[in-house]
Scaffold this motif. Sequence first.
Motif, PDB file in Angstrom:
ATOM      1  N   THR A 256       0.812  -1.227   0.000  1.00  0.00           N
ATOM      2  CA  THR A 256       0.000   0.000   0.000  1.00  0.00           C
ATOM      3  C   THR A 256       0.840   1.270   0.000  1.00  0.00           C
ATOM      4  O   THR A 256       0.294   2.367   0.088  1.00  0.00           O
ATOM      5  CB  THR A 256      -0.914   0.024   1.232  1.00  0.00           C
ATOM      6  N   ILE A 257       2.166   1.149  -0.090  1.00  0.00           N
ATOM      7  CA  ILE A 257       3.010   2.339  -0.064  1.00  0.00           C
ATOM      8  C   ILE A 257       3.865   2.413  -1.322  1.00  0.00           C
ATOM      9  O   ILE A 257       4.009   1.433  -2.061  1.00  0.00           O
ATOM     10  CB  ILE A 257       3.926   2.370   1.177  1.00  0.00           C
ATOM     11  N   THR A 258       4.419   3.590  -1.554  1.00  0.00           N
ATOM     12  CA  THR A 258       5.324   3.782  -2.685  1.00  0.00           C
ATOM     13  C   THR A 258       6.708   3.278  -2.319  1.00  0.00           C
ATOM     14  O   THR A 258       7.295   3.687  -1.313  1.00  0.00           O
ATOM     15  CB  THR A 258       5.406   5.275  -3.057  1.00  0.00           C
ATOM     16  N   ILE A 259       7.220   2.368  -3.140  1.00  0.00           N
ATOM     17  CA  ILE A 259       8.576   1.864  -2.978  1.00  0.00           C
ATOM     18  C   ILE A 259       9.433   2.513  -4.061  1.00  0.00           C
ATOM     19  O   ILE A 259       9.092   2.475  -5.246  1.00  0.00           O
ATOM     20  CB  ILE A 259       8.641   0.329  -3.117  1.00  0.00           C
ATOM     21  N   ILE A 260      10.537   3.112  -3.661  1.00  0.00           N
ATOM     22  CA  ILE A 260      11.379   3.856  -4.594  1.00  0.00           C
ATOM     23  C   ILE A 260      12.763   3.221  -4.622  1.00  0.00           C
ATOM     24  O   ILE A 260      13.619   3.534  -3.777  1.00  0.00           O
ATOM     25  CB  ILE A 260      11.488   5.334  -4.191  1.00  0.00           C
ATOM     26  N   PRO A 261      13.022   2.299  -5.556  1.00  0.00           N
ATOM     27  CA  PRO A 261      14.376   1.752  -5.663  1.00  0.00           C
ATOM     28  C   PRO A 261      15.291   2.780  -6.319  1.00  0.00           C
ATOM     29  O   PRO A 261      14.954   3.382  -7.337  1.00  0.00           O
ATOM     30  CB  PRO A 261      14.192   0.522  -6.549  1.00  0.00           C
ATOM     31  N   MET A 262      16.446   3.009  -5.719  1.00  0.00           N
ATOM     32  CA  MET A 262      17.404   3.927  -6.318  1.00  0.00           C
ATOM     33  C   MET A 262      18.035   3.281  -7.555  1.00  0.00           C
ATOM     34  O   MET A 262      17.897   2.092  -7.810  1.00  0.00           O
ATOM     35  CB  MET A 262      18.473   4.309  -5.292  1.00  0.00           C
ATOM     36  N   ASP A 263      18.765   4.088  -8.331  1.00  0.00           N
ATOM     37  CA  ASP A 263      19.290   3.604  -9.609  1.00  0.00           C
ATOM     38  C   ASP A 263      20.237   2.418  -9.462  1.00  0.00           C
ATOM     39  O   ASP A 263      20.377   1.622 -10.388  1.00  0.00           O
ATOM     40  CB  ASP A 263      20.011   4.740 -10.350  1.00  0.00           C
ATOM     41  N   ASP A 264      20.892   2.284  -8.302  1.00  0.00           N
ATOM     42  CA  ASP A 264      21.815   1.159  -8.146  1.00  0.00           C
ATOM     43  C   ASP A 264      21.096  -0.187  -8.113  1.00  0.00           C
ATOM     44  O   ASP A 264      21.708  -1.239  -8.301  1.00  0.00           O
ATOM     45  CB  ASP A 264      22.702   1.329  -6.909  1.00  0.00           C
ATOM     46  N   LEU A 265      19.784  -0.170  -7.899  1.00  0.00           N
ATOM     47  CA  LEU A 265      18.990  -1.412  -7.893  1.00  0.00           C
ATOM     48  C   LEU A 265      18.254  -1.640  -9.208  1.00  0.00           C
ATOM     49  O   LEU A 265      17.606  -2.671  -9.377  1.00  0.00           O
ATOM     50  CB  LEU A 265      17.976  -1.384  -6.751  1.00  0.00           C
ATOM     51  N   ALA A 266      18.359  -0.698 -10.127  1.00  0.00           N
ATOM     52  CA  ALA A 266      17.540  -0.742 -11.339  1.00  0.00           C
ATOM     53  C   ALA A 266      18.279  -1.374 -12.513  1.00  0.00           C
ATOM     54  O   ALA A 266      18.373  -0.793 -13.594  1.00  0.00           O
ATOM     55  CB  ALA A 266      17.059   0.662 -11.700  1.00  0.00           C
ATOM     56  N   THR A 267      18.810  -2.590 -12.318  1.00  0.00           N
ATOM     57  CA  THR A 267      19.450  -3.300 -13.423  1.00  0.00           C
ATOM     58  C   THR A 267      18.474  -4.319 -14.009  1.00  0.00           C
ATOM     59  O   THR A 267      17.374  -4.516 -13.494  1.00  0.00           O
ATOM     60  CB  THR A 267      20.759  -3.976 -12.976  1.00  0.00           C
ATOM     61  N   PHE A 268      18.879  -4.984 -15.080  1.00  0.00           N
ATOM     62  CA  PHE A 268      17.963  -5.815 -15.855  1.00  0.00           C
ATOM     63  C   PHE A 268      18.044  -7.284 -15.445  1.00  0.00           C
ATOM     64  O   PHE A 268      19.111  -7.796 -15.087  1.00  0.00           O
ATOM     65  CB  PHE A 268      18.267  -5.674 -17.346  1.00  0.00           C
ATOM     66  N   SER A 269      16.907  -7.954 -15.515  1.00  0.00           N
ATOM     67  CA  SER A 269      16.805  -9.375 -15.183  1.00  0.00           C
ATOM     68  C   SER A 269      15.880 -10.067 -16.178  1.00  0.00           C
ATOM     69  O   SER A 269      14.975  -9.443 -16.741  1.00  0.00           O
ATOM     70  CB  SER A 269      16.248  -9.550 -13.763  1.00  0.00           C
ATOM     71  N   PRO A 272      10.674 -12.460 -13.625  1.00  0.00           N
ATOM     72  CA  PRO A 272       9.772 -11.694 -12.761  1.00  0.00           C
ATOM     73  C   PRO A 272       9.833 -12.238 -11.330  1.00  0.00           C
ATOM     74  O   PRO A 272      10.146 -13.416 -11.144  1.00  0.00           O
ATOM     75  CB  PRO A 272       8.393 -11.954 -13.394  1.00  0.00           C
ATOM     76  N   PRO A 273       9.551 -11.418 -10.312  1.00  0.00           N
ATOM     77  CA  PRO A 273       9.228  -9.992 -10.439  1.00  0.00           C
ATOM     78  C   PRO A 273      10.454  -9.087 -10.514  1.00  0.00           C
ATOM     79  O   PRO A 273      10.325  -7.882 -10.613  1.00  0.00           O
ATOM     80  CB  PRO A 273       8.444  -9.715  -9.160  1.00  0.00           C
ATOM     81  N   LEU A 274      11.664  -9.685 -10.473  1.00  0.00           N
ATOM     82  CA  LEU A 274      12.882  -8.871 -10.431  1.00  0.00           C
ATOM     83  C   LEU A 274      13.005  -7.964 -11.643  1.00  0.00           C
ATOM     84  O   LEU A 274      13.540  -6.848 -11.545  1.00  0.00           O
ATOM     85  CB  LEU A 274      14.111  -9.771 -10.310  1.00  0.00           C
ATOM     86  N   ASN A 275      12.496  -8.398 -12.796  1.00  0.00           N
ATOM     87  CA  ASN A 275      12.614  -7.567 -13.998  1.00  0.00           C
ATOM     88  C   ASN A 275      11.785  -6.284 -13.894  1.00  0.00           C
ATOM     89  O   ASN A 275      11.908  -5.401 -14.733  1.00  0.00           O
ATOM     90  CB  ASN A 275      12.256  -8.350 -15.253  1.00  0.00           C
ATOM     91  N   ARG A 276      10.959  -6.185 -12.873  1.00  0.00           N
ATOM     92  CA  ARG A 276      10.184  -4.955 -12.660  1.00  0.00           C
ATOM     93  C   ARG A 276      11.104  -3.774 -12.330  1.00  0.00           C
ATOM     94  O   ARG A 276      10.810  -2.633 -12.689  1.00  0.00           O
ATOM     95  CB  ARG A 276       9.189  -5.178 -11.518  1.00  0.00           C
ATOM     96  N   LEU A 277      12.233  -4.032 -11.670  1.00  0.00           N
ATOM     97  CA  LEU A 277      13.090  -2.931 -11.231  1.00  0.00           C
ATOM     98  C   LEU A 277      13.708  -2.173 -12.400  1.00  0.00           C
ATOM     99  O   LEU A 277      13.932  -0.966 -12.309  1.00  0.00           O
ATOM    100  CB  LEU A 277      14.184  -3.454 -10.299  1.00  0.00           C
ATOM    101  N   SER A 278      13.977  -2.854 -13.499  1.00  0.00           N
ATOM    102  CA  SER A 278      14.579  -2.173 -14.643  1.00  0.00           C
ATOM    103  C   SER A 278      13.636  -1.138 -15.246  1.00  0.00           C
ATOM    104  O   SER A 278      14.075  -0.223 -15.944  1.00  0.00           O
ATOM    105  CB  SER A 278      14.992  -3.184 -15.715  1.00  0.00           C
ATOM    106  N   GLN A 279      12.343  -1.252 -14.959  1.00  0.00           N
ATOM    107  CA  GLN A 279      11.378  -0.283 -15.478  1.00  0.00           C
ATOM    108  C   GLN A 279      11.517   1.075 -14.803  1.00  0.00           C
ATOM    109  O   GLN A 279      10.975   2.073 -15.286  1.00  0.00           O
ATOM    110  CB  GLN A 279       9.956  -0.821 -15.306  1.00  0.00           C
TER     111      GLN A 279
END
Length: 391
Positions: A256-269, A272-279
Amino acid sequence: MTCAPREIARNRAEFRSDMMVVRKDADGRRRYFRADSDKREEYSYQRPFILELEITRRCNLQCVHCYAESENKTFENELTFDEITEILTSARNIGIPELSLTGGEVMMRPDFLRIIDAGFRHGFDVRFVTNVTLLNDGLFTELTRRPIKLITVSLDAMNSDTHEAIRGKSSHTPAIDGILRLKAAGFHLSIITAFSKLNISDFDDLYEFCKKHDIPWQVQLTSAKGRCGKDITLSPEEYYNLGEKVAKIMTSSSNTITIIPMDDLATFSHFPPLNRLSQTWQGMCTGGLLNLFVRANGDVTPCSALCFDKCIVGNIRTDSLETICREERCKTALSPFSAESRTGACRACPYLDACNGGCPEILLSMSRTSTENDYCYHKIEQDRILKALYP
């Protein structure tokens, strides 16, 4: 400067998101527009979105992972109030709309409120980052009189022993008390956590705290720079596990909250669901474009994460912000991190055009070489496959 309670409530209710829409021109150039806007607000290296201003390196805590190596002492050559107002004038002349005050600990600076008010007078939306342990009654009252856009509080664990092993004795209870007090007063808050070996076990409890109190959560990797040694940073496998945890809650129907991954976590996979972070990745490092960092000694870098000597693009005592932005010096400083300069697994990666090698901070502080990212989900997945085939 003070504001009537009704004005404060209106400002807090009209919180505008920082999210950007990325458009790609026919020539491949990416353009960045504010998503939450009726106007066509475009940001670029000549007109960044946020001015990050480190108003002091002094801090009442001594965190083991501090990139600024802050401590409770007076540092030489810190910006004066007059120099800060000149920076604010330059930033507004450029068209930068947002001001983020950082430290050190911002509340250590005696003229903290005066700097906030200068930001308002210059027309900025003002936010700040704090450990909140110095929030006394007088400062709290003064803050309630000002339309602060966002207060980001550093919190590294719900377990007090863990938090204080990172930040110092007697730092946990004041942090929790300050967060709850600011939340009850109606401030827009976010909590930021940097994960290392010291606090990764506290992930679930931190998430439940943020969820319980409806506070957005910024999650990032502790990196080996400043005071932080690599002995406490996560291994690539631990990084992968952290990414899975973040992606799982981001995609959960019960979140129910906003999760904000910083750019260091936004690599490609691949998975799923890990590939969500690259978005959440903007296609390249946006340092100097969406944010511009001025350190307490006047040095300018593309962002606070890139506080390396090789990333300094000038100093406001010798170079104006107008000149730095007009000459697109941040773009030049980040040019070594283009797709063309990648080597090894990065060079052969099917995601290279979309990724460009990932966050330069990780390349500079965590990877074995600045041309190949060891902290990449795809690379870790490929390494696992190779180890399974050739044990």
